[in-house]
Design a protein around this motif. Structure first.
Motif, short mmCIF file in Angstrom:
data_model
loop_
_atom_site.label_atom_id
_atom_site.label_comp_id
_atom_site.label_asym_id
_atom_site.label_seq_id
_atom_site.Cartn_x
_atom_site.Cartn_y
_atom_site.Cartn_z
N LEU A 1 0.94 -1.29 0.02
CA LEU A 1 -0.09 0.03 -0.02
C LEU A 1 0.97 1.31 0.02
N LEU A 2 0.81 2.20 -0.81
CA LEU A 2 1.43 3.58 -1.07
C LEU A 2 0.31 4.39 -0.42
N ILE A 3 1.01 5.12 0.59
CA ILE A 3 0.26 6.13 1.31
C ILE A 3 1.03 7.61 1.25
N GLY A 4 0.41 8.55 0.66
CA GLY A 4 1.06 9.94 0.48
C GLY A 4 0.34 10.75 1.59
N THR A 5 1.10 11.90 2.13
CA THR A 5 0.51 12.78 3.09
C THR A 5 0.85 14.18 2.28
N SER A 6 -0.24 15.39 2.55
CA SER A 6 0.23 16.50 1.88
C SER A 6 -0.62 17.58 2.76
N ARG A 7 0.00 18.71 2.98
CA ARG A 7 -0.37 19.69 3.72
C ARG A 7 -1.26 20.58 2.61
N CYS A 8 -0.62 20.68 1.32
CA CYS A 8 -1.10 21.73 0.49
C CYS A 8 -1.37 20.99 -0.96
N PRO A 9 -2.49 19.96 -1.23
CA PRO A 9 -2.50 19.11 -2.25
C PRO A 9 -2.82 20.15 -3.35
N PHE A 10 -3.34 21.37 -3.13
CA PHE A 10 -4.03 22.12 -4.24
C PHE A 10 -2.71 22.79 -4.95
N ASP A 11 -1.48 22.49 -4.57
CA ASP A 11 -0.36 23.04 -4.99
C ASP A 11 0.20 22.14 -6.11
N GLY A 12 -0.21 20.99 -6.46
CA GLY A 12 0.31 19.87 -7.40
C GLY A 12 -0.78 19.81 -8.42
N GLU A 13 -0.31 19.19 -9.69
CA GLU A 13 -1.47 19.10 -10.52
C GLU A 13 -2.47 17.88 -10.34
N MET A 14 -3.58 18.17 -10.56
CA MET A 14 -4.65 17.30 -10.25
C MET A 14 -4.65 15.95 -10.92
N LYS A 15 -4.41 15.96 -12.30
CA LYS A 15 -4.65 14.78 -13.14
C LYS A 15 -3.39 13.75 -12.78
N PRO A 16 -2.25 14.06 -12.59
CA PRO A 16 -1.29 13.06 -12.08
C PRO A 16 -1.26 12.68 -10.96
N LEU A 17 -1.65 13.50 -10.07
CA LEU A 17 -1.91 13.31 -8.38
C LEU A 17 -2.88 12.31 -8.31
N VAL A 18 -4.10 12.31 -9.14
CA VAL A 18 -5.19 11.44 -8.89
C VAL A 18 -4.89 10.04 -9.73
N GLY A 19 -4.16 10.31 -10.57
CA GLY A 19 -3.60 8.99 -11.40
C GLY A 19 -2.65 8.09 -10.28
N CYS A 20 -1.91 8.69 -9.48
CA CYS A 20 -1.01 7.94 -8.78
C CYS A 20 -1.84 7.51 -7.65
N TYR A 21 -2.73 8.25 -6.87
CA TYR A 21 -3.45 7.94 -5.71
C TYR A 21 -4.79 7.63 -6.03
N GLN A 22 -5.08 6.45 -5.67
CA GLN A 22 -6.42 5.83 -5.99
C GLN A 22 -7.57 6.43 -5.00
N ARG A 23 -7.34 6.28 -3.88
CA ARG A 23 -8.51 6.88 -3.03
C ARG A 23 -7.90 8.30 -2.28
N LEU A 24 -8.53 9.11 -2.08
CA LEU A 24 -8.12 10.63 -1.53
C LEU A 24 -9.11 10.66 -0.17
N ILE A 25 -8.25 11.07 0.87
CA ILE A 25 -9.05 11.11 2.09
C ILE A 25 -8.66 12.53 2.82
N LEU A 26 -9.81 13.19 2.74
CA LEU A 26 -9.63 14.62 3.38
C LEU A 26 -9.75 14.55 4.79
N ILE A 27 -8.90 15.29 5.56
CA ILE A 27 -8.76 15.18 6.75
C ILE A 27 -9.12 16.75 7.52
N PRO A 28 -10.33 16.97 7.85
CA PRO A 28 -10.56 18.47 8.25
C PRO A 28 -10.07 19.01 9.54
N ARG A 29 -10.22 19.97 9.62
CA ARG A 29 -10.09 20.61 11.27
C ARG A 29 -11.12 20.24 11.98
#
Length: 846
Positions: free
Chosen positions: A683-711
């Motif tokens: 399992l590959l797990i990535g963490t990000s403080r600023c996901p909006f800084d990266g390009e959406m298409k390759p990011l979504v292509g690499c990471y299958q499930r996106l889990i948003l952790i709110p305040r």
């Protein structure tokens, strides 16, 4: 709890499963559901019921000591776990969102959120305990060779001459101040002792008066203390104050229950060892006692078959091949369908001509009917096509396994009398039944060899009597079947760059390089958060709610922990190769990564750009790195690959001052993910403080499930403050206003709260808690030095999450629902009616 209690729990869980299986496997296929909300309600209800069953089965499997019952339980438990994951993926595909809210379903079923909390099976760790201890021991030995690797100690701290003099002056002045304070204290004490001596010179009070004054003071103090204690007990009883901590932790009910559970696990191991020994001894005993009789019976039956075939056909039969089951194929009990097929095969020759004629007539009739149907279909507006539209549940890979386990329970354990088996050891009769079949199969192989030679001799003798020549049988042609399967599949094997090295040496190398790291002892239960009670209400009002921390914990369990922990579930469940945890600083992203590793016993590979600086340089080095991590990861499954600040990998421009080279794995990592199959628990797990800084298409292509952790929301903050203060040896009293503290700290994450509590609850302050209770004001100063998560940053996360593929699909689906709700459905219906009326009207005019 006793054996009977867990047996009763298992029976209740199985009865609930039987009810669900009736719904899962209906006699007639279900019609497609056109209403999306009704389909979601059906899925959510089944999902919650399966979770309740899963909770009971997990508790039973952990505590039942009977080894044969545990095997049936494990089969059903894995099937139920896999079915939960399948239903989750169905809901994601239906709702176009990873987050789902069940507060309306829970209220209908009279359940609380705690009743549907997904437990993590304890067998993930308990059944691999010895292997995990050996791995931890090896990791500790390698790390001791390396020595302390603190990054702060590597850098030499240089101090100027003036700073050094100033530091010495500060310490010297402090020393002198302490000495002066000590002298002044002694002088003051001496003066007080002189004053007291002067007072004692002439006593002024009578003994009775002095005694009455002492009694008055003591009685007042005693009564006030008693009243305060009674008030505290009353507040604890009505739930307005937390219970006081026990003086000794060993005597608490929770500690005694944990001790009992541990004793039952030890009993499990003892019974399992006895069961394994019984399997070997019972098989040898059956082979010695029953083996010769079984062998003779089989040979007599096969000889009888030879004679019957000779009498019926005039020649001896061909002996079945090993691939077809040998002599087992002769005496196999055939189903009625198989018998009918054989009879139909015999009559095919006679009825061949009649069928050909019949087919021609049928074809003509069908063509005529199709023409009529086509005309009717045009007139009605295509009703057949409309019936096929709608949602249908996908076929399950786990329902057959659950059904098999349920059948075994009904056939063996439901009505079994265990009055004589109080310690719940293995059942000897069941072992005999199982091993008798194995012995029969072994003997059958030996008998087949003997009977083949005997049949060969019989045929030779018959040929000799007739004076005919031996006819060579084409036995070799049958063997060619095995070769034909090998031609089709030719897989390109990846080149092994380290063929001469052992896994232990590769593991040691990765530890020395700092790529395999030790994860701190954190559990998923440490990720505290309250349930969202308004999720369904807000969605019905077309307001997309932010997920709660409880929802995040559930998603991590479903997508990360459950598939990684069980090989049987991972092979058949929908495959999740990668997860992205996105959230503001201090929200607990890295904590969740460590929790996944600890709950499943997985290895942690740190592939963060900052950790890979200067390691395996160049193209060849990168190839070697990818080869090493995947080779060791597959050998020591389960494995987690962690990438911190993963959005940098997909940034358009990287600052020249950044020495980490974050784009190094941009091409290699997605390629390597494609090689992961259902057998690989990686399992590959990535963490990000600023996901909006990266390009959406390759990011979504690499990471299958996106889990948003709110305040955290207010309920989660209230829970977090209480739990974190107690965890840091603090005390919750009436003087501490937790409600106001939770309200004031809106925008602060759990990491910020932990930092503030660590600064306030020092060792000295903890010692003063009994005299000076804690107040909410004490946390304001350290929190003021920390920047909270402002609304702009939260809106940026919301906007980014709405731009993900699932977010876009959800927005489109919501827009479609709004159109239908605002008259879209009615409009379509009117058009359809007009169309039908119009056509009918034209027909009448004609």
């Amino acid at each position: 709890m006793s054996h009977s209690t867990y047996n009763k729990q298992w029976t209740e869980a199985q009865s609930a499963l039987m009810d669900l299986l009736v719904q899962e496997m209906p006699a007639e296929p279900q019609k497609p559901e056109r209403d999306r909300l009704a389909a979601f309600q059906l899925l959510a209800t089944m999902y919650i019921k399966y979770i309740q069953i899963f909770r009971r089965l997990e508790m039973c499997y952990d505590q039942i000591v009977h080894p044969q019952k545990r095997r049936v339980l494990r089969h059903v438990l894995d099937g139920t776990m896999g079915r939960i994951l399948e239903l989750k993926h169905e809901m994601v595909n239906l709702e176009f969102s990873e987050y789902h809210y069940f507060d309306d379903v829970l209220s209908d079923l009279k359940l609380t959120p705690n009743d549907v909390e997904i437990p993590i099976p304890k067998y993930f760790i308990n059944e691999r305990m010895e292997a995990l201890k050996e791995r931890e021991k090896l990791l500790g030995q390698i790390l001791t060779k390396l020595g302390p690797q603190d990054k702060d100690t590597k850098e030499d701290v240089k101090m100027s001459f003036e700073e050094a003099i100033r530091l010495v002056q500060i310490h010297e002045r402090a020393r002198q101040g302490r000495l002066r304070a000590k002298f002044m204290k002694e002088i003051r004490r001496q003066e007080e002792s002189e004053r007291e001596a002067a007072r004692r010179g002439a006593p002024t009070l009578d003994h009775d008066v002095a005694a009455s004054r002492i009694q008055k003071v003591w009685k007042g103090f005693y009564q006030r203390r008693k009243t305060r204690k009674e008030r505290e007990e009353e507040m604890i009883f009505i739930g307005m104050a937390p219970p006081s901590m026990p003086s000794s932790v060993k005597n608490t009910p929770q500690a005694l229950a944990n001790k009992t559970e541990q004793q039952r696990r030890l009993t499990q191991k003892m019974h399992e060892n006895e069961y394994q020994q019984a399997l070997v001894t019972m098989k040898d005993k059956i082979r010695e006692t029953e083996g010769p009789d079984v062998k003779e019976t089989m040979m007599d039956q096969i000889r009888q078959w030879f004679i019957e075939c000779r009498d019926a056909t005039g020649k001896f039969p061909e002996y079945p091949d090993e691939d077809d089951g040998g002599s087992a194929a002769i005496f196999k009990q055939k189903d009625p369908a198989e018998v009918e097929a054989e009879l139909a095969g015999k009559e095919d020759g006679k009825k061949g001509k009649k069928e050909k004629k019949g087919k021609k007539k049928k074809d003509k009739k069908e063509k005529g009917k199709k023409g009529k149907k086509g005309k009717k279909g045009k007139g009605k507006g295509g009703d057949d096509e409309e019936e096929e539209e709608g949602w249908k549940m996908a076929p399950s890979s786990f329902v057959p396994a659950v059904n098999d386990g349920t059948d075994t329970f009904k056939g063996v354990w439901q009505t079994r009398n265990e009055a004589d088996n109080f310690p719940q050891k293995h059942d000897v009769e069941l072992i005999k039944e199982e091993k008798r079949k194995e012995v029969e199969e072994e003997i059958r192989v030996q008998v087949d060899e003997l009977m083949r030679t005997e049949l060969k001799n019989l045929k030779a003798a018959v040929d000799r009597d007739k004076g005919g020549k031996k006819k060579k049988k084409s036995g070799k042609k049958k063997k060619k079947k095995k070769k034909s399967g090998k031609k089709g599949k030719k897989k390109k094997k990846e080149k092994d760059l380290t063929p001469d090295r052992t896994i232990e040496s590769l593991y040691e190398e990765l530890v020395m390089q700092g790529i395999i790291v030790r994860s701190p002892l954190l559990k998923l239960a440490d990720f505290e958060g309250e349930y969202s009670y308004l999720g369904t209400t807000l969605r019905q009002a077309n307001i997309e709610p932010m997920p709660s921390l409880s929802d995040v914990r559930r998603l991590v369990t479903e997508f990360g922990i459950l598939p990684l922990g069980s090989p049987a579930v991972h092979e058949q469940a929908p495959l999740t190769k990668s997860i992205l945890l996105a959230g503001p600083r201090g929200s607990g992203k890295k904590m969740l990564v460590h929790a996944i590793c600890n709950e499943t016993g997985a290895n942690l590979f740190d592939l963060s750009p900052a950790n890979l600086v200067g390691k395996y340089p160049g193209k060849d080095g990168l190839k070697m790195l990818m080869h090493l991590i995947f080779k060791v990861g597959r050998a020591l499954q389960p494995t987690v690959f962690y990438v911190g600040d993963c959005e940098k990998m997909f940034k358009k421009k990287i600052p020249k001052t950044d020495p980490t080279d974050p784009k190094r794995l941009k091409k290699e990592l997605p390629k390597a993910l494609k090689t992961i199959k259902s057998d690989d628990r990686l399992l590959l797990i990535g963490t990000s403080r600023c996901p909006f800084d990266g390009e959406m298409k390759p990011l979504v292509g690499c990471y299958q499930r996106l889990i948003l952790i709110p305040r955290p929301d207010y309920a989660s903050r209230h829970l977090l403050w209480r739990r974190l203060i107690i965890k840091n040896n603090g005390m919750i009293t009436n003087s501490l206003d937790v409600s106001s503290l939770a309200k004031v700290t809106d925008g602060y994450t759990p990491g910020h709260m932990q930092t503030a509590i660590g600064q306030v609850l020092t060792d000295r302050r903890i010692q003063q808690l009994s005299k000076r209770p804690m107040q909410a004001v004490e946390f304001i100063a350290p929190l003021a030095r920390i920047d909270p998560i402002y609304k702009e940053e939260e809106e940026a996360f919301k906007g980014w999450y709405a731009k993900t593929p699932l977010g876009k699909k959800r927005a489109k689906a919501a827009q479609g629902d709004d159109e239908e709700g605002g008259g879209g459905k009615g409009g379509k219906g009117k058009k359809g009616k007009k169309g039908k009326k119009g056509k009918k009207g034209k027909k009448k005019k004609k």
